[in-house]
Write an enzyme that holds these catalytic residues in place. Structure first.
Site, PDB file in Angstrom:
ATOM      1  N   ALA A   9       0.833  -1.209   0.000  1.00  0.00           N
ATOM      2  CA  ALA A   9       0.000   0.000   0.000  1.00  0.00           C
ATOM      3  C   ALA A   9       0.863   1.252   0.000  1.00  0.00           C
ATOM      4  O   ALA A   9       0.516   2.263   0.600  1.00  0.00           O
ATOM      5  CB  ALA A   9      -0.912  -0.012   1.218  1.00  0.00           C
ATOM      6  N   ALA A  10       2.028   1.178  -0.661  1.00  0.00           N
ATOM      7  CA  ALA A  10       2.958   2.313  -0.634  1.00  0.00           C
ATOM      8  C   ALA A  10       2.808   3.223  -1.841  1.00  0.00           C
ATOM      9  O   ALA A  10       3.298   4.347  -1.836  1.00  0.00           O
ATOM     10  CB  ALA A  10       4.394   1.802  -0.545  1.00  0.00           C
ATOM     11  N   GLY A  11       2.140   2.740  -2.881  1.00  0.00           N
ATOM     12  CA  GLY A  11       2.048   3.501  -4.131  1.00  0.00           C
ATOM     13  C   GLY A  11       1.273   4.796  -3.963  1.00  0.00           C
ATOM     14  O   GLY A  11       0.466   4.950  -3.046  1.00  0.00           O
ATOM     15  N   ARG A  15      -3.053   8.614 -10.600  1.00  0.00           N
ATOM     16  CA  ARG A  15      -4.225   8.821 -11.458  1.00  0.00           C
ATOM     17  C   ARG A  15      -5.525   9.054 -10.685  1.00  0.00           C
ATOM     18  O   ARG A  15      -6.546   9.367 -11.283  1.00  0.00           O
ATOM     19  CB  ARG A  15      -4.367   7.638 -12.432  1.00  0.00           C
ATOM     20  CG  ARG A  15      -3.270   7.664 -13.508  1.00  0.00           C
ATOM     21  CD  ARG A  15      -3.583   6.710 -14.622  1.00  0.00           C
ATOM     22  NE  ARG A  15      -3.356   5.336 -14.225  1.00  0.00           N
ATOM     23  CZ  ARG A  15      -4.017   4.292 -14.739  1.00  0.00           C
ATOM     24  NH1 ARG A  15      -4.957   4.479 -15.635  1.00  0.00           N
ATOM     25  NH2 ARG A  15      -3.737   3.069 -14.342  1.00  0.00           N
ATOM     26  N   LYS A  22      -4.213   6.553  -2.212  1.00  0.00           N
ATOM     27  CA  LYS A  22      -5.218   5.783  -2.953  1.00  0.00           C
ATOM     28  C   LYS A  22      -5.956   4.755  -2.090  1.00  0.00           C
ATOM     29  O   LYS A  22      -7.182   4.633  -2.157  1.00  0.00           O
ATOM     30  CB  LYS A  22      -4.561   5.080  -4.142  1.00  0.00           C
ATOM     31  CG  LYS A  22      -5.517   4.183  -4.911  1.00  0.00           C
ATOM     32  CD  LYS A  22      -5.035   3.854  -6.285  1.00  0.00           C
ATOM     33  CE  LYS A  22      -3.915   2.850  -6.278  1.00  0.00           C
ATOM     34  NZ  LYS A  22      -3.572   2.409  -7.631  1.00  0.00           N
ATOM     35  N   GLY A 138       0.913  -7.860 -16.327  1.00  0.00           N
ATOM     36  CA  GLY A 138       1.985  -8.821 -16.536  1.00  0.00           C
ATOM     37  C   GLY A 138       1.403 -10.103 -17.113  1.00  0.00           C
ATOM     38  O   GLY A 138       0.281 -10.494 -16.774  1.00  0.00           O
ATOM     39  N   GLU A 152       6.576  -8.692 -17.568  1.00  0.00           N
ATOM     40  CA  GLU A 152       5.826  -7.441 -17.460  1.00  0.00           C
ATOM     41  C   GLU A 152       5.535  -6.901 -18.857  1.00  0.00           C
ATOM     42  O   GLU A 152       6.328  -7.099 -19.783  1.00  0.00           O
ATOM     43  CB  GLU A 152       6.630  -6.415 -16.642  1.00  0.00           C
ATOM     44  CG  GLU A 152       6.654  -6.717 -15.166  1.00  0.00           C
ATOM     45  CD  GLU A 152       5.254  -6.859 -14.588  1.00  0.00           C
ATOM     46  OE1 GLU A 152       4.476  -5.900 -14.645  1.00  0.00           O
ATOM     47  OE2 GLU A 152       4.929  -7.964 -14.099  1.00  0.00           O
ATOM     48  N   TYR A 346     -34.715  14.853  18.119  1.00  0.00           N
ATOM     49  CA  TYR A 346     -33.290  14.543  18.215  1.00  0.00           C
ATOM     50  C   TYR A 346     -32.994  13.902  19.563  1.00  0.00           C
ATOM     51  O   TYR A 346     -33.203  14.517  20.608  1.00  0.00           O
ATOM     52  CB  TYR A 346     -32.424  15.801  18.045  1.00  0.00           C
ATOM     53  CG  TYR A 346     -30.962  15.505  18.289  1.00  0.00           C
ATOM     54  CD1 TYR A 346     -30.303  14.535  17.524  1.00  0.00           C
ATOM     55  CD2 TYR A 346     -30.252  16.141  19.308  1.00  0.00           C
ATOM     56  CE1 TYR A 346     -28.975  14.226  17.755  1.00  0.00           C
ATOM     57  CE2 TYR A 346     -28.913  15.831  19.535  1.00  0.00           C
ATOM     58  CZ  TYR A 346     -28.281  14.881  18.750  1.00  0.00           C
ATOM     59  OH  TYR A 346     -26.965  14.561  18.988  1.00  0.00           O
TER      60      TYR A 346
HETATM   61  C1  UD1 Z   1       1.659  -5.234 -11.029  1.00  0.00           C
HETATM   62  C2  UD1 Z   1       2.408  -6.460 -11.515  1.00  0.00           C
HETATM   63  C3  UD1 Z   1       1.749  -6.969 -12.791  1.00  0.00           C
HETATM   64  C4  UD1 Z   1       0.287  -7.262 -12.537  1.00  0.00           C
HETATM   65  C5  UD1 Z   1      -0.419  -6.022 -11.959  1.00  0.00           C
HETATM   66  C6  UD1 Z   1      -1.793  -6.384 -11.528  1.00  0.00           C
HETATM   67  C7  UD1 Z   1       4.746  -6.216 -10.834  1.00  0.00           C
HETATM   68  C8  UD1 Z   1       6.099  -5.854 -11.260  1.00  0.00           C
HETATM   69  N1  UD1 Z   1       3.775  -6.122 -11.745  1.00  0.00           N
HETATM   70  O1  UD1 Z   1       1.854  -4.222 -12.012  1.00  0.00           O
HETATM   71  O2  UD1 Z   1       2.378  -8.165 -13.230  1.00  0.00           O
HETATM   72  O3  UD1 Z   1      -0.347  -7.680 -13.717  1.00  0.00           O
HETATM   73  O4  UD1 Z   1       0.302  -5.537 -10.814  1.00  0.00           O
HETATM   74  O5  UD1 Z   1      -2.490  -5.219 -11.135  1.00  0.00           O
HETATM   75  O6  UD1 Z   1       4.542  -6.609  -9.704  1.00  0.00           O
HETATM   76  N2  UD1 Z   1       3.496  -0.895  -4.700  1.00  0.00           N
HETATM   77  C9  UD1 Z   1       4.220  -0.608  -3.581  1.00  0.00           C
HETATM   78  N3  UD1 Z   1       5.521  -0.216  -3.710  1.00  0.00           N
HETATM   79  C10 UD1 Z   1       6.143  -0.125  -4.915  1.00  0.00           C
HETATM   80  C11 UD1 Z   1       5.387  -0.440  -6.060  1.00  0.00           C
HETATM   81  C12 UD1 Z   1       4.070  -0.827  -5.930  1.00  0.00           C
HETATM   82  O7  UD1 Z   1       3.703  -0.674  -2.466  1.00  0.00           O
HETATM   83  O8  UD1 Z   1       7.324   0.225  -4.939  1.00  0.00           O
HETATM   84  C13 UD1 Z   1       2.093  -1.317  -4.575  1.00  0.00           C
HETATM   85  C14 UD1 Z   1       1.143  -0.333  -5.218  1.00  0.00           C
HETATM   86  O9  UD1 Z   1       0.708   0.634  -4.269  1.00  0.00           O
HETATM   87  C15 UD1 Z   1       0.012  -1.224  -5.678  1.00  0.00           C
HETATM   88  C16 UD1 Z   1       0.704  -2.550  -5.973  1.00  0.00           C
HETATM   89  O10 UD1 Z   1       1.927  -2.526  -5.270  1.00  0.00           O
HETATM   90  O11 UD1 Z   1      -0.949  -1.456  -4.673  1.00  0.00           O
HETATM   91  C17 UD1 Z   1       0.945  -2.775  -7.456  1.00  0.00           C
HETATM   92  O12 UD1 Z   1       1.789  -1.789  -7.955  1.00  0.00           O
HETATM   93  P1  UD1 Z   1       1.594  -1.168  -9.389  1.00  0.00           P
HETATM   94  O13 UD1 Z   1       2.647  -0.170  -9.614  1.00  0.00           O
HETATM   95  O14 UD1 Z   1       0.191  -0.746  -9.583  1.00  0.00           O
HETATM   96  O15 UD1 Z   1       1.919  -2.457 -10.306  1.00  0.00           O
HETATM   97  P2  UD1 Z   1       1.517  -2.675 -11.788  1.00  0.00           P
HETATM   98  O16 UD1 Z   1       2.462  -1.911 -12.651  1.00  0.00           O
HETATM   99  O17 UD1 Z   1       0.087  -2.444 -11.976  1.00  0.00           O
END
Ligand code: UD1
Ligand code: CA
Length: 467
Positions: A9-11, A15, A22, A138, A152, A346
């Protein structure tokens, strides 16, 4: 087999175009993160580690509220899903068992699907799905259920991009093996990230077995935009309505009823149209909620009826056969069996004993501008219409308050309390008053007519000049 859950949950969720991280955006009244944690909880995990980064403080606070036992791992820089898992694994060094990795932004993975995942005996198990439009997911390079590697989208050849079996992101792996594999990850790829997905190829190269477990695409829906969040809400509600109907809940117009993640409703409950549930509502069998009610954090017992147009707020408990009528708001109050509050009332921070009647327009004045105070009303009390109960105040069993009373002092059991100005009657005065007022109104109308005539005459001169 012991299970540890890692929730990513670090992302940032760029968007979403939002200041809020998020995973804290709400779906069915609960943060997205709560949905992922709720599914994971069904595996009865020994450890839960949430990886936070963007908005770390807020996400950590929310995670602890949802799952008090959750541990937090900080990923200061988002260097990829593999790097994120490494941060969590640092806290799981002594853990023995299986690790399940979930995404905090993917709310619909079914608990049964997770069970199938952990039951699979392969060394690395990946949750995959057949995508209608594989887009940027992926791709799973597999023969049957035997998985060779994950590529990927950014790194895939045209041939690989033609594959429709996709990675959901959910994986399950023995903790020790996962740690060893993650240590070997490199960021030598199109995104310059540490891909968690590379562990499959690494495991295969060492002779470990990897398998794909398949699920419905709908389960893997991840939220990236507000539009996707709205679509997910619609999907959640559609499923919740169907489940409620299956479970014996009557709904006049299901499409207008909105459930929360943890709404819990017994059999033979009747819900009118336009009923909205906030979090934490439980309703026992046979209760009725009429049209246009908003309920949150409350319990409604058997035989109770609520609404139309009622609002039940946090900490409300209605015992059996309570009736709450139109335009009544109840907050943090416990109402005993058979209590009736039928109209325009109330009740806040109140305890009301059984079979008490609350007259129309009654208000518990619970807030003095700084502190909240409780109102205690006994059993079989008759609160007259338009009574102001200035808390803290107690009305004893069987007492009565006169309509229009402002009650500032405790009322003993069985007593009548009147707290209103004494009525004064002046014979004939109304007739004189009306005569005076009508004369005044006549003079005012005359003046208005004069002003209008004056303006009109000015206009006609102007018009004549123009003509
Ligand atoms: C990832 C998968 C992909 C898969 C897709 C499904 C990888 C490399 N790719 O891609 O194969 O089809 O999910 O939705 O794993 N996050 C972190 N730290 C980071 C990066 C991501 O906590 O450094 C978290 C994001 O907040 C998110 C999740 O990991 O909840 C997925 O990250 P995201 O960047 O959305 O991966 P995708 O590129 O969608
Ligand atoms: Ca994603």
């Amino acid at each position: 087999m012991a299970i540890a859950l890692i929730v990513l949950a670090a992302g940032q969720g760029t968007r979403m175009n939002s200041d809020l991280p998020k995973v804290l955006h709400r779906l069915a009244g609960a943060p997205l993160l709560a949905h992922a944690l709720a599914a994971g909880r069904r595996l009865d995990p020994e450890r839960v580690v949430v990886v936070v980064g963007h908005g770390a403080d807020l996400v950590e606070k929310a995670a602890r509220k949802i799952e008090p036992e959750a541990e937090i791992a900080l990923q200061a820089e988002q260097l990829g899903t593999g790097h994120a898992v490494a941060q969590a694994l640092a806290q799981l060094a002594t853990f023995e068992g299986k690790v399940v990795v979930l995404y905090g932004d993917t709310p619909f993975i079914a608990p049964e699907t997770l069970e199938r995942l952990v039951e699979n005996p392969a060394d690395v198990v990946v949750l995959g799905f057949e995508a209608a439009d594989p887009g940027r997911y992926g791709r799973l390079i597999a023969t049957g259920d035997r998985l060779e590697r994950i590529v990927e989208f950014k790194d895939a050849t045209a041939e690989e991009r033609a594959i429709t079996l996709c990675n959901s992101g959910v994986i399950c792996c023995d903790a020790g093996l996962l740690a060893a594999l993650v240590r070997e990850l490199s960021n030598d790829n199109a995104a310059g990230e540490y891909y968690l997905t590379d562990i499959v190829g690494l495991a295969r190269a060492k002779g470990h077995l990897a398998e794909v477990v398949r699920c419905d695409e709908a389960e893997t829906l991840g939220i990236n935009t507000r539009a996707e969040l709205a679509a997910a809400e619609a999907a959640f509600q559609a499923r919740a309505r169907a489940e409620a109907l299956d479970n014996g809940v009557t709904m006049v117009d299901p499409s207008t009823v909105y459930f929360a993640l943890n709404t819990c409703i017994g059999r033979d409950v009747v819900l009118g149209p336009n009923v909205v549930f906030g979090p934490d509502v439980t309703i026992e069998s046979g209760a009725t909620i009429e049209a246009f009610c908003h309920l949150e954090d409350c319990h409604i017992s058997r035989g109770a009826s609520v609404g139309p147009f009622a609002r039940l707020r946090g900490g409300t408990e209605l015992a059996e056969d309570v009736h709450i009528g139109n335009f009544v708001e109840v907050k943090n109050s416990i109402l005993g069996e058979g209590v009736k509050a039928g109209h325009l009332t109330y009740l806040g921070d109140a305890d009301v004993g059984e079979f008490t009647n609350i007259g129309a327009g009654t208000i518990t004045c619970n807030y003095d501008g700084v502190f909240k105070h409780r109102t205690t009303i006994g059993a079989n009390v008759f609160i007259g219409s338009d009574t102001m109960l200035v808390a803290p105040v107690t009305v004893g069993d069987g007492a009565l308050t006169g309509s229009g009373s402002t009650i500032t002092e405790d009322v003993p059991p069985g007593a009548v309390a009147l707290g209103r100005a004494k009525q004064v009657v002046k014979p004939g005065l109304a007739v004189k008053l009306f005569e005076m007022l009508r004369a005044k109104k006549g003079r005012a109308e005359e003046r208005r007519v004069n002003v209008r005539d004056h303006w009109r005459s000015g206009q006609s001169r102007g018009c004549a000049a123009a003509g």
